[in-house]
Write a protein that holds these residues in place. Structure first.
Motif, short mmCIF file in Angstrom:
data_model
loop_
_atom_site.label_atom_id
_atom_site.label_comp_id
_atom_site.label_asym_id
_atom_site.label_seq_id
_atom_site.Cartn_x
_atom_site.Cartn_y
_atom_site.Cartn_z
N ASN A 37 72.01 40.72 51.21
CA ASN A 37 73.06 41.67 51.22
C ASN A 37 72.58 42.66 49.99
OD1 ASN A 37 74.68 40.90 53.25
ND2 ASN A 37 76.03 39.84 52.04
N LYS A 38 72.31 42.35 48.93
CA LYS A 38 71.80 43.02 47.71
C LYS A 38 70.62 44.05 48.03
CE LYS A 38 73.40 39.47 45.00
NZ LYS A 38 73.17 38.58 43.91
N SER A 39 70.02 43.95 49.36
CA SER A 39 68.71 44.47 49.59
C SER A 39 69.22 45.55 50.46
CB SER A 39 67.64 43.53 50.28
OG SER A 39 66.44 44.30 50.64
N GLU A 40 68.66 46.67 50.21
CA GLU A 40 68.64 48.17 51.11
C GLU A 40 67.71 48.19 52.09
OE1 GLU A 40 69.10 51.60 48.74
OE2 GLU A 40 71.21 51.18 48.00
N LYS A 41 66.57 47.09 51.92
CA LYS A 41 65.37 47.32 52.78
C LYS A 41 65.62 46.65 54.03
CE LYS A 41 63.05 49.13 49.28
NZ LYS A 41 61.85 48.72 48.81
N VAL A 42 66.55 45.52 54.07
CA VAL A 42 67.12 44.95 55.25
C VAL A 42 68.26 45.47 56.09
CG1 VAL A 42 67.61 42.47 55.97
CG2 VAL A 42 66.38 42.56 54.06
N ALA A 43 67.85 46.09 57.34
CA ALA A 43 68.97 46.63 57.99
C ALA A 43 69.79 45.76 58.90
CB ALA A 43 68.10 47.86 59.01
N ALA A 44 69.24 44.80 59.08
CA ALA A 44 69.66 43.60 59.92
C ALA A 44 69.54 42.45 59.72
CB ALA A 44 69.51 44.05 61.69
N VAL A 45 70.54 41.51 59.86
CA VAL A 45 70.24 39.74 59.78
C VAL A 45 70.50 39.16 61.17
CG1 VAL A 45 70.41 39.93 57.34
CG2 VAL A 45 72.47 39.58 58.86
N GLY A 46 70.20 38.19 61.28
CA GLY A 46 70.43 37.50 62.72
C GLY A 46 69.83 35.88 62.84
N ILE A 47 69.83 35.61 64.18
CA ILE A 47 69.49 34.22 64.47
C ILE A 47 68.45 34.25 65.63
CG2 ILE A 47 70.21 32.17 65.29
CD1 ILE A 47 71.01 32.15 62.52
N ASN A 48 67.42 33.85 65.43
CA ASN A 48 66.52 33.74 66.82
C ASN A 48 65.99 32.16 66.95
OD1 ASN A 48 64.63 33.91 64.62
ND2 ASN A 48 63.20 33.82 66.18
N CYS A 49 65.43 31.88 68.16
CA CYS A 49 64.85 30.55 68.61
C CYS A 49 65.76 29.37 67.99
CB CYS A 49 63.46 30.46 67.77
SG CYS A 49 62.57 29.49 69.07
N THR A 50 67.13 29.88 68.52
CA THR A 50 68.15 28.70 68.41
C THR A 50 69.21 28.54 69.66
OG1 THR A 50 68.58 29.24 65.95
CG2 THR A 50 70.60 28.35 67.07
N PRO A 51 69.51 27.41 70.14
CA PRO A 51 70.19 27.18 71.32
C PRO A 51 71.33 28.10 71.67
CG PRO A 51 69.90 24.91 70.15
CD PRO A 51 69.30 26.20 69.28
N HIS A 59 80.25 36.97 55.86
CA HIS A 59 79.50 37.28 54.82
C HIS A 59 78.53 38.42 54.65
CE1 HIS A 59 80.87 33.19 53.47
NE2 HIS A 59 80.66 32.81 54.87
N THR A 60 78.64 39.29 55.92
CA THR A 60 77.63 40.51 55.60
C THR A 60 78.38 41.62 56.44
OG1 THR A 60 75.38 41.30 55.73
CG2 THR A 60 76.26 39.76 57.61
N ASP A 61 78.01 42.76 56.01
CA ASP A 61 78.25 43.99 56.80
C ASP A 61 77.15 44.41 57.41
OD1 ASP A 61 80.90 44.08 56.04
OD2 ASP A 61 80.49 44.96 54.00
N LYS A 62 75.92 44.00 57.33
CA LYS A 62 74.58 44.52 57.99
C LYS A 62 74.88 44.11 59.52
CE LYS A 62 71.70 43.88 54.27
NZ LYS A 62 71.35 45.23 53.74
N LEU A 63 73.98 45.03 60.26
CA LEU A 63 73.92 44.71 61.83
C LEU A 63 73.51 43.28 61.93
CD1 LEU A 63 71.98 48.01 62.80
CD2 LEU A 63 74.62 47.49 62.81
N ILE A 64 73.94 42.64 63.11
CA ILE A 64 73.73 41.42 63.53
C ILE A 64 72.76 41.09 64.57
CG2 ILE A 64 74.62 38.95 63.92
CD1 ILE A 64 77.15 39.56 62.25
N ALA A 65 71.63 40.61 64.61
CA ALA A 65 71.02 40.18 65.96
C ALA A 65 70.75 39.06 66.09
CB ALA A 65 69.55 40.97 65.28
N VAL A 66 70.85 38.95 67.67
CA VAL A 66 70.66 37.47 68.24
C VAL A 66 69.67 37.36 69.20
CG1 VAL A 66 72.98 36.62 67.13
CG2 VAL A 66 72.82 37.71 69.50
N TYR A 67 68.84 36.63 69.12
CA TYR A 67 67.97 36.49 70.22
C TYR A 67 67.52 34.90 70.33
CZ TYR A 67 64.34 37.95 66.85
OH TYR A 67 63.49 38.21 65.91
N PRO A 68 68.56 33.94 71.09
CA PRO A 68 68.24 32.56 71.07
C PRO A 68 67.36 32.36 72.12
CG PRO A 68 70.16 33.13 72.36
CD PRO A 68 69.69 34.51 71.54
N ASN A 69 66.72 31.01 72.05
CA ASN A 69 65.97 30.31 73.02
C ASN A 69 66.78 30.22 74.33
OD1 ASN A 69 66.92 27.99 72.20
ND2 ASN A 69 65.57 27.46 71.00
#
Length: 328
Positions: free
Chosen positions: A228-242, A256-266
């Motif tokens: 959250n303290k980094s302006e370099k990170v535009a989005a956070v998320g989860i990948n390769c998870t059920p 816990h965050t106002d950043k965009l959330i990305a999800v791409y599970p397996n």
């Protein structure tokens, strides 16, 4: 005071109607197309043996409606190429090729759309993929987060540093750090982005084996506090998870965050890193996957896609549901 300018990740989300599509399982589709990726380099072996197939798979995902395609560099590292007998210069060229092939596929697809416009498609973004340190080890530790006491913050920064410099130099639109299994690697990446003065927006995605914590057992809240303290990170998320864990994790991230959330599970199957096989566990087909994806968007995901064992058909089904557009 003027409005803050949107970064490219925010722009693609807006242009896609509030939820952009990430592509699906790249290695999975390479195998379906006949590639042998039973190699320590995994899908990156095709950078050596069959680069045209890499471009073909990128085009398949763009045709399926992906707004973001991820380069074939997840398991491509300079140490990995050096171990195969390539010199340093050759190794760096192979890394850059992964981005170049994706850019060429995107530009070719965009030209075809401009000749015959189709509703629901955007000029896609190319994300340079960075697998975790555990992905380079190819021992399944990206799903455990247990790197050993000798792997500290500075070693992780040194491991990622030159690959970051080379891939940024290849001109991707965004950076995707994938399957991060522990807090220390997330911290290393955030610090490295600042040290290298990276201007390209980044996406940092974690994995989870229980839908509650990182594979290392650490809390997501602590990782997100760093990010959250980094302006370099535009989005956070989860990948390769059920897939069954994703809705819960989105809700957790939203706390816990106002950043965009990305999800791409397996697909729901389980990868055994030691035997290097997929275990015959529950598999979510395209219909079930898209049913869940509706909830992911409703819960607050801004970027949705698939990871291992998903295919262009999965992304096409998701595109029709998530973007609400008819892809002709």
């Amino acid at each position: 005071m003027g409005m803050k300018k949107r970064n490219l990740v925010e722009e693609i989300v807006v242009s896609a109607g509030g939820c952009a599509m990430i592509d699906g399982g790249f290695a999975t589709q390479l195998e379906i197309e006949g590639a042998d990726i039973s190699d320590a380099l995994w899908s990156a072996v095709c950078l050596i043996s069959n680069p045209e197939l890499i471009k073909k798979v990128h085009l398949q995902y763009l045709e399926a409606g992906a707004d973001i395609i991820i380069s074939s560099s997840y398991q491509a590292t300079i140490p990995g190429f050096l171990a195969r007998g390539f010199c340093l210069e050759e190794s760096e060229r192979l890394l850059q090729k992964s981005v170049r092939l994706a850019l060429e596929a995107r530009d070719s697809f965009w030209k075809s759309l401009k000749r015959a416009p189709r509703r629901g498609y955007n000029r896609g973004l190319v994300a340079a993929s960075f697998g975790s340190y555990g992905a380079y080890l190819a021992d399944g530790s990206e799903y455990s987060g247990r790197y050993g006491p000798e792997v500290g913050l500075e070693k992780l920064k040194d491991f990622h540093r030159r690959r970051l410099q080379v891939l940024v130099g290849a001109g991707p639109d965004i950076l995707a750090f994938e399957t991060i299994p522990n807090k220390i690697e997330a911290q290393a990446l955030v610090e490295l982005l600042d040290e290298e003065e990276i201007k390209i927006p980044s996406l940092i995605c974690f994995s989870s084996v229980d839908g509650e914590k990182l594979p290392s057992g650490e809390l997501f809240a602590n990782c997100l506090d760093i990010i959250n303290k980094s302006e370099k990170v535009a989005a956070v998320g989860i990948n390769c998870t059920p897939p069954q864990f994703i809705e819960r994790l989105i809700c957790l991230f939203k706390e816990h965050t106002d950043k965009l959330i990305a999800v791409y599970p397996n697909s729901g199957e389980t990868w055994d890193g030691r035997s290097k096989t997929w275990l015959p566990t529950a598999c979510f087909g395209d219909e079930k996957f898209t049913d869940l994806a509706r909830r992911w968007r409703e819960c607050g995901a801004s970027l949705v896609g698939g990871c291992c064992r998903t295919t262009p058909s999965t992304i096409l089904a998701l595109s029709k549901v998530i973007k609400g557009s008819y892809l002709s």
